[in-house]
Structures are given as structure tokens and as C-alpha cells.
Design an enzyme around this catalytic site. Structure first.
Site, PDB file in Angstrom:
ATOM      1  N   GLY A 293       0.842  -1.201   0.000  1.00 52.47           N
ATOM      2  CA  GLY A 293       0.000   0.000   0.000  1.00 52.47           C
ATOM      3  C   GLY A 293       0.866   1.235   0.000  1.00 52.47           C
ATOM      4  N   ARG A 294       1.565   1.435   1.131  1.00 55.27           N
ATOM      5  CA  ARG A 294       2.481   2.566   1.269  1.00 55.27           C
ATOM      6  C   ARG A 294       3.513   2.598   0.141  1.00 55.27           C
ATOM      7  NH1 ARG A 294       4.162   4.433   6.411  1.00 55.27           N
ATOM      8  NH2 ARG A 294       3.389   2.451   7.221  1.00 55.27           N
ATOM      9  N   ARG A 331       0.460  11.889  11.191  1.00 56.82           N
ATOM     10  CA  ARG A 331       1.450  10.857  11.493  1.00 56.82           C
ATOM     11  C   ARG A 331       2.575  11.332  12.410  1.00 56.82           C
ATOM     12  NH1 ARG A 331       4.388   8.774   8.089  1.00 56.82           N
ATOM     13  NH2 ARG A 331       4.467   6.661   8.912  1.00 56.82           N
ATOM     14  N   CYS A 362      -5.580  24.162  16.866  1.00 55.46           N
ATOM     15  CA  CYS A 362      -5.494  24.662  18.242  1.00 55.46           C
ATOM     16  C   CYS A 362      -5.003  23.549  19.169  1.00 55.46           C
ATOM     17  CB  CYS A 362      -6.865  25.169  18.665  1.00 55.46           C
ATOM     18  SG  CYS A 362      -6.821  26.131  20.173  1.00 55.46           S
TER      19      CYS A 362
END
Length: 432
Positions: A293-294, A331, A362
Site C-alpha cells: 500500500g504505502r 502521522r 489549536c
């Protein structure tokens, strides 16, 4: 200058991707902006397909792990390039169906599938349901019986391999929420039950040892353990497992210190072990699946931001604020993941400034990278964070009611939108 062939610097000193000037992309489509290079994605897909031809005589198939980035266009590309698909939810399956993806080439994963998910998988004749636990097995058998169907399944197995990666993304060891353990006999008992059920057809065993792995040896060890288990099943239960899914987890380059192994090297070494074990047990070489995938979309993608205020705290650090942050890249906050940051406006300039790239949310922890060296930055410059094609758009949120960015695909100097930028109306469309 860049290890990724899709990135370059043009005569204006601007970063380019797929032949497109990133500052012009930012101007035309706005920021934050995800950008993917189609040629890189397709080339990687073809490399995986070709490696099966070379090392398994075509007796296998790569499955695109769509959790890395799920959208209609990525499903279409996977289909075009003769990949299967790995989905983990009704939403990912629905996306695949809408893209016209052949359901016989879909694997449905998940450690706690709902009745809705199992029913959707059965109703759409998904190729393989990857069963995670005994409760799910019994529920699936009952549901399949009520529909007068046979459910083709795989069992997710924990091979007990330490993949030497971040604790949050290690999934092959015994202490994991995923799958059946070998050490306790749980996996063996599950196989015995499955082959006794009328509405279950056990086709495959599956394992996944983790993510962002640079070593070949853990993959070889996992393959050996899985083949030994297939041999045990054959010898003791007289049942042949015809398919083996060895998962994904192949590492990519986020920063220069990362040393990914060419994917073909993984395939070669693992295939040698699989074939040797098949011969040892006198069984056919299983049909092999893997789940990249990655490694398919990660390095093909970048994220563009517009720099805002710069804040220097003497003897502490310099913050450069951007118009995105943890809503489009969580991440760093989750894993302290390293990224390469480039001042795309001044990509030809020396990196002389050490900064912390701060998001606009924030939250004090809303950072993209800390203490990275980039060319001196001014408000209005476009910053590019590299290797963000995987797990950035797919993990994006609307925290602080910030709309999700658009996704643009580039190829040979041309760009097109594949996912539209969310609007404020999108944010309130489900409010009552």
C-alpha cells in the site's frame, strides 16, 4: 538532488513533480494540497506484477492495500494494472464497487467486522473474507448458510515475528489485536473448525508482520513459519491450503537516512523460501498474495502548504507556521514520523535555516516536523512535505472544522483533480 525521479527543480528554482511546477499547482488548486504522480504509481504497480511473473511464474497477485489511500481513481488504476484490492471497511468496499473493481479480486480485512460488513462482503461475492477470530468465523458461517452461500475465507495468523518497527505498527507478534496465534494452538484449532463447517471454504492463510520494514529477513522468516504451518495442516489434517497471503509492510524513503530494499529483492528471497518449503512438504507452491500500500503511493505523493508567520524564540527554536497540519497529516503527532521538508519556492537554494514546521490547529502538538533544515522561508513561500501519498489523505480529519484538502494527480506536466477540496457546506451537510 532528489532520489525520487518524479521530483525536480525547474529553471525558476521551483520544485516540480511529474513535470508540474508545485508553486503553480498551489496557485491554481489552493493549499494545503495533496499531489500524486500517476507515472510513479503505475510503474510501481507494474514492478510488483512483473516480480510475480519472474519469481512465481505468474502464480500470484499483488493486492493494493487501499487503506493507504482509498479513492475512485486509485481503485481504477489498481484495476488497470491487474492488481487485486485489500479493503477493511464498507466504505472502502463501496468505493471499490463504484469504481467497477472486480469483487473476485478483493480481500476484506478487519479485526472486528460488523454484521453489515460481512453481509456486504457476502452479497457482493468478495473473493476472500480474512477471518480474524472464532466469533467472526461462527457468525460468518451462520450468515452464509442463511444466504445459501459458501464463504471463501482466509485466516489471519500471527507468526510471532518481530519486525523491528514502531510498536504501534508491529502486527505479527503474539501481543496484537489482529489474528490467531500459532504459539497457543489457537490457529490450529481455528483451521480444524473451519474445515468442518458447511458454509465455509478455507482457501488461504494470511500474515502481516508490520509496516515500514527495511529488512528482508523478517519477511523470509514469516514465510517459513507460514509454510511450516501449511505443512502441518497437510500432514495432520490432510487438508491443503492452496493460497498464502504474506501481507505488506515494505519500507519507503521518508528521509535520506531511510534505506529501502528494492521490492524485487523481497520477492526473490521470499520465493526461494516458499518454494523450498513446498518441496520439503510435498505440496504445490501456493498461489501467493502480497499487500503493498504505502510502497505504491507513498513516495508518489507530496503535500503543499503556504507558509505563514515565522516565530523565533531566542535560544529555543524557530517556528514556521503553515496553512495545514495534523488534520491533513496526523502521522507526526501519532508516531513522530520523519519527513523531508522542502521550500518549494526556493528549491534551488541552500538549506540554511533550522525550523519546526507548525500546523494551524489549536493544539500544541500540531507539528509536521521539528528541527528540519530548509531554505530560508518567508510568509507566502510554498513548502512541500515529501512522501505523503500514503496515510495522509486517508487519515485526514475535520478537527477544528477544517475542510479536507483536494487531491491532484499529475502526469507528464498535466494536472487533474481526483478528489475535490471539501467546502464549508460539506462540513455541515449532516448537521441537523
Amino acid at each position: 538532488m532528489f532520489t525520487n525521479d518524479c521530483l525536480n527543480v525547474n529553471e525558476k528554482g521551483h520544485l516540480t513533480i511529474g513535470g508540474c511546477d508545485t508553486t503553480e499547482l498551489a496557485k491554481e488548486y489552493g493549499t494545503p494540497l495533496y499531489v500524486l504522480d500517476e507515472s510513479v504509481i503505475r510503474d510501481t504497480c507494474r514492478a510488483y506484477v512483473n516480480s510475480f511473473k519472474k519469481y512465481y511464474d505468474g502464480n500470484g497477485m499483488p493486492l493494493y492495500a487501499s487503506k493507504a489511500l482509498s479513492c475512485l481513481e486509485l481503485c481504477r488504476i489498481a484495476k488497470d494494472e491487474k492488481l487485486g484490492l485489500d479493503v477493511v471497511s464498507c466504505g472502502e468496499l463501496y468505493t471499490a464497487l463504484k469504481a467497477g473493481f472486480p469483487t473476485e479480486n478483493i480481500h476484506f480485512h478487519g479485526n472486528n467486522k460488523t454484521d453489515e460488513e460481512l453481509e456486504m462482503a457476502l452479497d457482493n461475492n468478495v473473493g476472500k473474507i480474512v477471518v480474524d477470530n472464532l466469533e467472526e468465523l461462527e457468525r460468518l458461517n451462520s450468515m452464509a448458510a442463511s444466504k445459501n452461500k459458501i464463504a471463501n475465507i482466509s485466516f489471519r495468523i500471527k507468526p510471532g515475528v518481530d519486525a523491528h518497527t514502531h510498536n504501534f505498527i508491529r502486527t505479527g507478534q503474539i501481543d496484537s489485536k489482529f489474528g490467531f496465534a500459532l504459539e497457543t494452538g489457537e490457529a490450529y484449532d481455528a483451521v480444524k473448525k473451519a474445515i468442518s463447517y458447511d458454509n465455509i471454504c478455507l482457501k488461504e492463510l494470511h500474515c502481516h508482520i508490520g509496516s515500514q520494514i527495511f529488512d528482508i529477513e523478517p519477511f523470509v522468516t514469516a514465510a517459513e513459519i507460514m509454510m511450516d504451518f501449511i505443512g502441518k495442516i497437510k500432514n495432520e489434517l490432510n487438508f491443503v491450503i492452496s493460497q498464502l497471503n504474506l501481507g505488506g509492510g515494505f519500507g519507503i524513503m521518508y528521509v535520506n537516512s531511510d534505506t529501502p530494499v528494492p521490492y524485487e529483492n523481497y520477492m526473490e528471497k521470499v520465493s526461494e523460501k516458499v518454494k523450498a518449503k513446498a518441496e520439503e512438504y510435498g505440496i504445490p507452491v501456493p498461489f501467493i498474495f502480497i499487500e503493498p500500500g504505502r510502497s505504491i503511493v507513498g513516495e508518489a505523493g507530496i503535500t503543499l502548504y503556504k507558509a505563514g508567520a515565522k516565530k523565533t524564540i531566542p535560544n529555543v527554536r524557530t517556528y514556521v507556521s503553515i496553512d495545514g497540519g495534523m488534520t491533513d497529516n496526523i502521522r507526526y503527532a501519532l508516531y513522530q514520523s520523519e519527513y523531508t521538508v522542502v521550500n518549494a519556492t526556493k528549491a534551488d537554494k541552500e538549506c540554511t535555516e533550522t525550523v519546526t514546521v507548525a500546523g494551524k490547529c489549536c493544539e500544541s502538538g500540531d507539528l509536521i516536523q521539528e528541527n528540519v533544515k530548509i531554505a530560508e522561508t518567508e510568509a507566502g513561500d510554498i513548502l512541500a512535505v515529501l512522501s505523503t501519498g500514503a496515510y495522509n489523505y486517508s487519515m485526514a480529519s475535520n478537527y477544528n472544522r477544517i475542510p479536507k484538502p483536494a487531491v491532484v494527480m499529475v502526469k507528464d506536466g498535466q494536472a487533474r483533480v481526483i478528489v475535490k477540496r471539501e467546502t464549508f457546506d460539506d462540513l455541515i451537510k449532516n448537521d441537523i
